[in-house]
Design an enzyme around this catalytic site. Structure first.
Site, PDB file in Angstrom:
ATOM      1  N   HIS A 252      26.032 -68.587  20.365  1.00  0.00           N
ATOM      2  CA  HIS A 252      27.205 -68.484  21.227  1.00  0.00           C
ATOM      3  C   HIS A 252      27.090 -67.305  22.180  1.00  0.00           C
ATOM      4  O   HIS A 252      27.577 -67.370  23.320  1.00  0.00           O
ATOM      5  CB  HIS A 252      28.476 -68.356  20.386  1.00  0.00           C
ATOM      6  CG  HIS A 252      28.931 -69.654  19.779  1.00  0.00           C
ATOM      7  ND1 HIS A 252      29.975 -69.720  18.879  1.00  0.00           N
ATOM      8  CD2 HIS A 252      28.503 -70.925  19.948  1.00  0.00           C
ATOM      9  CE1 HIS A 252      30.151 -70.979  18.514  1.00  0.00           C
ATOM     10  NE2 HIS A 252      29.260 -71.723  19.146  1.00  0.00           N
ATOM     11  N   HIS A 266      24.639 -76.434  24.225  1.00  0.00           N
ATOM     12  CA  HIS A 266      25.045 -75.861  22.938  1.00  0.00           C
ATOM     13  C   HIS A 266      23.943 -75.971  21.892  1.00  0.00           C
ATOM     14  O   HIS A 266      23.626 -74.996  21.198  1.00  0.00           O
ATOM     15  CB  HIS A 266      26.306 -76.551  22.436  1.00  0.00           C
ATOM     16  CG  HIS A 266      26.731 -76.113  21.071  1.00  0.00           C
ATOM     17  ND1 HIS A 266      27.115 -74.821  20.775  1.00  0.00           N
ATOM     18  CD2 HIS A 266      26.795 -76.798  19.896  1.00  0.00           C
ATOM     19  CE1 HIS A 266      27.410 -74.726  19.493  1.00  0.00           C
ATOM     20  NE2 HIS A 266      27.224 -75.915  18.931  1.00  0.00           N
TER      21      HIS A 266
END
Length: 363
Positions: A252, A266
């Site tokens: 992240h 992601h």
């Protein structure tokens, strides 16, 4: 057809996995429609699958209304949440209705969160169309949007009523996105299943090439693993479910530095984050260096990043640690890390010094 139950008492539901199930989705959705029009939320990249779904519903006598949103991580925003909730209210959504989330993790997260707050909670169904969403984000009830402070910091636990997974929809998914989804597959082996990591090493090429048997096994095994963990720890109160965040703290931070954009998907961030978690563990004598090298080598071999530079990020340790300070897992000023004692030996460590993390990243 494979049906995997997610056992959560009154919130239990099934995950149905079957090639071609999208064209027969009405078999499961019609009972949930209550004779009313169903809202389907999707994005512009999924329009061919939307047509298949709506044809199934029409044939079964179920009316549907499609809400088509822009693709990409930017859709998980306050602005889009407001737009979506207003549209659902305009359609007259009731608490007993079920909204269909047809798309990848972005659509699933946004729709799930919207459904958790519309009329103080209405139902929804996940029909994931990316590998990442099929093996991870569509199962477990985590819903969220991004904010200026970071990823998934505004959200709620809201379980779907049903998950329908059609492996055939992956035929239209770009290879980069299939690779990104694979990061969440191999994660289950790294957490607590070294035999599955062995399988991944041997079968990843076939999986990425679209081999039906490899794809079906990877999806089924991953969903069963996540269902088991979620049933044990639905809201991350015991620490068991936290293991599913392997690679996410580092990942992240990399995504934040990339502006939560397509510069770094992601799954690509998670892959780099898992390699960093194993590298950090090995550097501090917690895991064998050979295991960290093996993980990094496997990720490189299939085209996933194995570190900061490989992820295309040019940032020092101080910058990345600053992003970590906004992590939603922060507790009493401390940030728990998912580290490893080896492949299949992931554990939660609450004693990590961020000064050490910064030095490791700079190195």
């Amino acid at each position: 057809m494979t049906t995997i139950p997610v056992a959560l008492g009154s919130r239990s539901y099934d995950v149905v996995i079957e090639a071609g199930v999208l064209a027969r989705a009405a078999d499961w959705l019609k009972p949930l429609s209550r004779g009313r029009r169903m809202a389907i939320v999707t994005d512009e990249n999924v329009l061919p699958h939307l047509a298949t779904l709506q044809a199934s519903l029409t044939t079964a006598g179920v009316e549907s209304e499609a809400i088509v949103l822009p693709p990409g991580e930017g859709t998980k925003s306050w602005a889009m949440l407001e737009q979506l909730t207003d549209r659902l209210l305009d359609l007259g959504i009731e608490r007993g209705d079920h909204v269909v989330a047809l798309g990848g993790g972005v659509i699933g997260d946004l729709v799930g969160f919207a459904c958790s707050i519309v009329k103080r909670g209405c139902g929804f169904v996940q029909i994931p169309t990316t590998l990442l969403a099929q093996v991870d984000s569509s199962v477990g009830g985590k819903t969220a949007i991004n904010s200026r402070a970071g990823k998934n910091l505004v959200g709620a636990f809201h379980q779907p009523a049903l998950v329908l997974i059609d492996p055939d929809v992956l035929d239209t998914l770009p290879l980069r996105h299939v690779r990104a989804g694979y990061a969440e597959v191999v994660k289950y082996g790294l957490i607590d299943d070294p035999a599955f990591f062995d399988w991944c090493e041997a079968n990843a090429p076939a999986l990425l090439a679209g081999d039906p048997a490899a794809r079906a096994y990877a999806i089924g095994h991953s969903v069963a693993a996540k269902a088991r963990i979620v049933a044990e720890d639905e809201r991350e109160t015991t620490g068991k479910r936290a293991l599913l965040n392997l690679g996410h703290t580092f990942g992240h931070a990399l995504e934040a530095e990339a502006g939560f954009s397509d510069r770094l998907l992601h799954g690509e961030g998670v892959a780099a984050g898992m390699a960093l978690a194993f590298g950090y563990s090995a550097a501090h004598g917690l895991a064998p260096a050979a295991d960290a090298d093996r993980v990094a080598a496997h990720l490189r071999a299939i085209g996933l990043p194995d570190g900061v530079a490989a992820a295309g990020i040019k940032a020092d340790g101080e910058t990345l640690v600053a992003h970590m300070l906004h992590d939603k897992k922060m507790d009493a000023g401390k940030l728990p890390f998912l580290l490893a004692r080896g492949i299949g030996g992931t554990y939660l460590d609450t004693s990590v010094n961020l000064v050490d993390v910064r030095a490791f990243l700079d190195a």
